[in-house]
Motif scaffolding. Structure first.
Motif, PDB file in Angstrom:
ATOM      1  N   UNK A 219     -68.884 -29.060  44.882  1.00 32.38           N
ATOM      2  CA  UNK A 219     -69.165 -28.390  46.156  1.00 32.38           C
ATOM      3  C   UNK A 219     -69.326 -29.405  47.273  1.00 32.38           C
ATOM      4  N   UNK A 220     -70.053 -30.498  46.969  1.00 32.56           N
ATOM      5  CA  UNK A 220     -70.360 -31.468  48.020  1.00 32.56           C
ATOM      6  C   UNK A 220     -70.460 -32.863  47.401  1.00 32.56           C
ATOM      7  N   UNK A 221     -69.982 -33.851  48.153  1.00 33.34           N
ATOM      8  CA  UNK A 221     -69.950 -35.233  47.665  1.00 33.34           C
ATOM      9  C   UNK A 221     -70.395 -36.149  48.807  1.00 33.34           C
ATOM     10  N   UNK A 222     -71.319 -37.064  48.496  1.00 34.20           N
ATOM     11  CA  UNK A 222     -71.685 -38.059  49.512  1.00 34.20           C
ATOM     12  C   UNK A 222     -71.258 -39.436  49.028  1.00 34.20           C
ATOM     13  N   UNK A 223     -71.014 -40.332  49.979  1.00 29.17           N
ATOM     14  CA  UNK A 223     -70.822 -41.726  49.595  1.00 29.17           C
ATOM     15  C   UNK A 223     -71.246 -42.652  50.716  1.00 29.17           C
ATOM     16  N   UNK A 224     -71.739 -43.820  50.330  1.00 31.26           N
ATOM     17  CA  UNK A 224     -71.889 -44.884  51.317  1.00 31.26           C
ATOM     18  C   UNK A 224     -70.493 -45.410  51.600  1.00 31.26           C
ATOM     19  N   UNK A 225     -70.354 -46.134  52.716  1.00 32.67           N
ATOM     20  CA  UNK A 225     -69.045 -46.718  53.023  1.00 32.67           C
ATOM     21  C   UNK A 225     -69.039 -48.231  52.818  1.00 32.67           C
ATOM     22  N   UNK A 226     -70.184 -48.813  52.433  1.00 33.12           N
ATOM     23  CA  UNK A 226     -70.289 -50.283  52.412  1.00 33.12           C
ATOM     24  C   UNK A 226     -70.287 -50.915  51.030  1.00 33.12           C
ATOM     25  N   UNK A 227     -70.078 -50.141  49.975  1.00 31.99           N
ATOM     26  CA  UNK A 227     -70.107 -50.747  48.643  1.00 31.99           C
ATOM     27  C   UNK A 227     -68.663 -51.038  48.201  1.00 31.99           C
ATOM     28  N   UNK A 228     -68.164 -50.413  47.127  1.00 32.76           N
ATOM     29  CA  UNK A 228     -66.783 -50.727  46.737  1.00 32.76           C
ATOM     30  C   UNK A 228     -65.763 -50.335  47.819  1.00 32.76           C
ATOM     31  N   UNK A 229     -66.142 -49.425  48.697  1.00 33.82           N
ATOM     32  CA  UNK A 229     -65.209 -48.980  49.745  1.00 33.82           C
ATOM     33  C   UNK A 229     -64.994 -50.058  50.819  1.00 33.82           C
ATOM     34  N   UNK A 230     -65.874 -51.047  50.868  1.00 36.94           N
ATOM     35  CA  UNK A 230     -65.701 -52.256  51.685  1.00 36.94           C
ATOM     36  C   UNK A 230     -65.627 -51.975  53.190  1.00 36.94           C
ATOM     37  N   UNK A 231     -66.421 -50.996  53.632  1.00 34.80           N
ATOM     38  CA  UNK A 231     -66.492 -50.709  55.065  1.00 34.80           C
ATOM     39  C   UNK A 231     -67.846 -51.100  55.623  1.00 34.80           C
ATOM     40  N   UNK A 232     -68.164 -50.573  56.829  1.00 33.50           N
ATOM     41  CA  UNK A 232     -69.447 -50.881  57.457  1.00 33.50           C
ATOM     42  C   UNK A 232     -70.597 -50.185  56.729  1.00 33.50           C
ATOM     43  N   UNK A 233     -71.836 -50.600  56.978  1.00 31.84           N
ATOM     44  CA  UNK A 233     -72.980 -49.873  56.420  1.00 31.84           C
ATOM     45  C   UNK A 233     -72.972 -48.473  57.013  1.00 31.84           C
ATOM     46  N   UNK A 234     -73.002 -47.477  56.155  1.00 38.34           N
ATOM     47  CA  UNK A 234     -72.967 -46.106  56.634  1.00 38.34           C
ATOM     48  C   UNK A 234     -72.613 -45.186  55.492  1.00 38.34           C
ATOM     49  N   UNK A 235     -72.363 -43.923  55.792  1.00 37.04           N
ATOM     50  CA  UNK A 235     -72.041 -42.959  54.737  1.00 37.04           C
ATOM     51  C   UNK A 235     -71.196 -41.829  55.306  1.00 37.04           C
ATOM     52  N   UNK A 236     -70.631 -41.031  54.410  1.00 38.26           N
ATOM     53  CA  UNK A 236     -69.951 -39.795  54.810  1.00 38.26           C
ATOM     54  C   UNK A 236     -70.335 -38.698  53.815  1.00 38.26           C
ATOM     55  N   UNK A 237     -70.147 -37.458  54.236  1.00 40.64           N
ATOM     56  CA  UNK A 237     -70.343 -36.322  53.334  1.00 40.64           C
ATOM     57  C   UNK A 237     -69.038 -35.522  53.319  1.00 40.64           C
ATOM     58  N   UNK A 238     -68.594 -35.176  52.118  1.00 47.07           N
ATOM     59  CA  UNK A 238     -67.382 -34.366  51.972  1.00 47.07           C
ATOM     60  C   UNK A 238     -67.766 -33.054  51.284  1.00 47.07           C
ATOM     61  N   UNK A 239     -67.137 -31.955  51.700  1.00 45.99           N
ATOM     62  CA  UNK A 239     -67.480 -30.689  51.044  1.00 45.99           C
ATOM     63  C   UNK A 239     -66.321 -29.707  51.147  1.00 45.99           C
ATOM     64  N   UNK A 240     -66.466 -28.613  50.405  1.00 46.74           N
ATOM     65  CA  UNK A 240     -65.517 -27.506  50.512  1.00 46.74           C
ATOM     66  C   UNK A 240     -65.641 -26.902  51.911  1.00 46.74           C
ATOM     67  N   UNK A 241     -64.521 -26.401  52.424  1.00 46.05           N
ATOM     68  CA  UNK A 241     -64.497 -25.845  53.783  1.00 46.05           C
ATOM     69  C   UNK A 241     -65.603 -24.790  53.979  1.00 46.05           C
ATOM     70  N   UNK A 242     -65.883 -23.995  52.944  1.00 48.25           N
ATOM     71  CA  UNK A 242     -66.864 -22.912  53.122  1.00 48.25           C
ATOM     72  C   UNK A 242     -68.286 -23.433  53.355  1.00 48.25           C
ATOM     73  N   UNK A 243     -68.531 -24.728  53.049  1.00 49.34           N
ATOM     74  CA  UNK A 243     -69.862 -25.287  53.297  1.00 49.34           C
ATOM     75  C   UNK A 243     -69.892 -26.177  54.546  1.00 49.34           C
ATOM     76  N   UNK A 244     -68.754 -26.249  55.254  1.00 49.98           N
ATOM     77  CA  UNK A 244     -68.625 -27.205  56.365  1.00 49.98           C
ATOM     78  C   UNK A 244     -69.734 -27.034  57.403  1.00 49.98           C
ATOM     79  N   UNK A 245     -69.960 -25.776  57.783  1.00 51.95           N
ATOM     80  CA  UNK A 245     -70.890 -25.528  58.887  1.00 51.95           C
ATOM     81  C   UNK A 245     -72.314 -25.941  58.507  1.00 51.95           C
ATOM     82  N   UNK A 246     -72.740 -25.567  57.310  1.00 51.83           N
ATOM     83  CA  UNK A 246     -74.120 -25.875  56.929  1.00 51.83           C
ATOM     84  C   UNK A 246     -74.328 -27.381  56.728  1.00 51.83           C
ATOM     85  N   UNK A 247     -73.279 -28.065  56.262  1.00 50.32           N
ATOM     86  CA  UNK A 247     -73.381 -29.526  56.105  1.00 50.32           C
ATOM     87  C   UNK A 247     -73.464 -30.190  57.478  1.00 50.32           C
ATOM     88  N   UNK A 248     -72.575 -29.796  58.391  1.00 46.26           N
ATOM     89  CA  UNK A 248     -72.602 -30.385  59.738  1.00 46.26           C
ATOM     90  C   UNK A 248     -73.943 -30.126  60.431  1.00 46.26           C
TER      91      UNK A 248
END
Ligand SMILES: *Cc1c(COP(=O)(O)O)cnc(C)c1O
Length: 413
Positions: A219-248
């Motif tokens: 249903x929902x997945x979070x990740x930091x962006x600074x570990x194996x993904x090799x980006x800046x310190x930070x994170x993102x949240x990914x989810x199914x479209x039906x949960x988009x509004x409540x996550x945002x």
């Protein structure tokens, strides 16, 4: 790097320079760390930091955001492609706030959640009692099997059926085996629970398709962006479209104020880098390096939790080696290697001085080390731990580590 203006504040510059030198001359084996590309670094130093952008593209609470909207949409589109996600929120400031937003989006305080124990490889934000998660929500926890060191899905199912949590959390900080996402989803479906994967550590490996992706399943997945993904310190949240509004809504206005737009730019750069074919090679090599090193330690007579690794890290059990994790961490620091102390499952020692160390290969792989050098590093670690009180030997090993650092500099292109 050139930092001509920064150098004018000598007090700050001296410290930055010292840290830059430390990173250049030491090998980083902390599983959660990495070296970002110069492009990611430059993005973080752009004027985007000056902007306030509370809200989302097209619906901001401040004027002058048309340009920022473009940047945020670019980051979102790249993340969607990278992880096959239906909806992405790129505003979370870091992994723990992202997880706070996920809980807020799906739960009420007091709701029951099932997560992995911290001392078995979970994360503080998965229900530890000193963390907001453990204080606000009613976490019940599963562990790993003490003999195999692996998550026992029959046990997870038994606890889930008994406790009927509203959400099941999978995804860890110190677990070296592939996770059976579909099995978690099947168990959650049996009891009507939400599925939440926290892929903070393994996101880069998933983006590079080297291990399985929970995003299409959960249903929902979070990740930091600074570990194996090799980006800046930070994170993102990914989810199914039906949960988009409540996550945002949970990210803003629920948890956070304005997003860090310069970091959003750096995230977009990192996602762009991860979409390239070279990143697949990089992620593949991270795993090959971790596996080669784990095998070498086994050959040298060490026990590894679960007997090996499928990803970028493993836990070295030192309980029969005459020293614990904290001392090992200090000995290795003397030879210019950074590792982090780690608990082993059912650790008899306290959390501040647990029985193991966690070793990860993302950063050294960024420097270009391959199996040959990795085996040498395993040898240095073994030699240092066996000669922990012999300063002369430690000095000799330190020199070898420094030679390796000179030969494999942190990439500046
Ligand atoms: C690192 C990590 C986090 C927290 O990330 P921060 O950016 O340090 O807040 C959350 N979950 C897991 C599984 C992690 O490994």
């Amino acid at each position: 790097m050139k930092y001509s203006r920064l150098q004018q504040d000598s007090a700050v510059w001296e410290v930055v320079k010292k840290e830059e030198e430390r990173q250049n001359h030491e090998l980083e084996l902390i599983a959660s760390e990495n070296y970002v590309s110069p492009a990611v670094l430059e993005a973080m130093a752009t004027v985007l930091t000056n902007k306030y952008s509370e809200g989302y593209a097209g619906k901001r609470y401040y004027g002058g955001n048309a340009v920022i909207d473009e940047m945020e949409n670019l980051a979102i589109e790249r993340a969607k492609k990278l992880f096959e996600a239906e909806h992405v929120n790129v505003q979370p400031l870091s992994g723990s706030p992202a997880n706070a937003a996920v809980y807020m989006a799906f739960l009420n305080p007091g709701d029951k959640v099932l997560g992995l124990r911290l001392d078995h490889g979970g994360h503080l934000s998965h229900g530890h009692k000193v963390n907001f998660s453990g204080r606000l929500y009613n976490f019940v926890q599963y562990g790993v099997n003490p003999v195999t060191g692996r998550i026992d899905m029959d046990e997870v199912r038994a606890i889930a059926l008994k406790e009927k949590p509203k959400m099941i959390v999978a995804g860890f900080s110190a677990y070296s085996r592939e996770i059976d996402w579909q099995k978690f989803k099947d168990i959650a479906d049996e009891i009507g629970a939400y599925t939440f994967a926290d892929i903070a550590h393994i996101a880069g490996l998933i983006a590079a398709k080297q291990i399985k992706n929970p995003v299409p399943i959960f249903d929902v997945v979070s990740t930091t962006t600074h570990k194996t993904l090799r980006g800046p310190r930070g994170a993102i949240i990914m989810c199914k479209e039906k949960f988009a509004k409540q996550v945002d809504m949970a990210v803003f206005p629920g948890m956070q104020g304005g997003p860090h737009d310069h970091i959003t730019a750096a995230k977009a750069i990192a996602f762009g880098e991860a979409l390239r074919p070279e990143f697949k090679e990089y992620a593949r090599q991270i795993i090959l390096n971790a596996q080669a090193m784990a095998e070498e330690f086994i050959r040298l007579g060490y026990r590894i939790v679960s007997g090996g690794t499928d990803n970028h890290l493993f836990i070295l059990d030192l309980s029969d080696k005459g020293l614990a994790g904290k001392e090992a961490e200090q000995v290795l620091e003397k030879i210019g290697l950074s590792v982090s102390r780690s608990t082993i499952p059912n650790d008899p020692n306290p959390p501040l001085n647990p029985s193991g160390i966690r070793i990860g290969t993302p950063a050294v792989t960024t420097r270009g080390l391959k199996e040959k050098e990795i085996l040498a590093v395993a040898g240095y670690i073994d030699e240092a731990l066996r000669n922990k009180d012999d300063q002369e030997t430690l000095d000799v090993i330190k020199k070898r580590v420094q030679d390796l650092c000179v030969k494999f500099p942190i990439p500046t292109k």
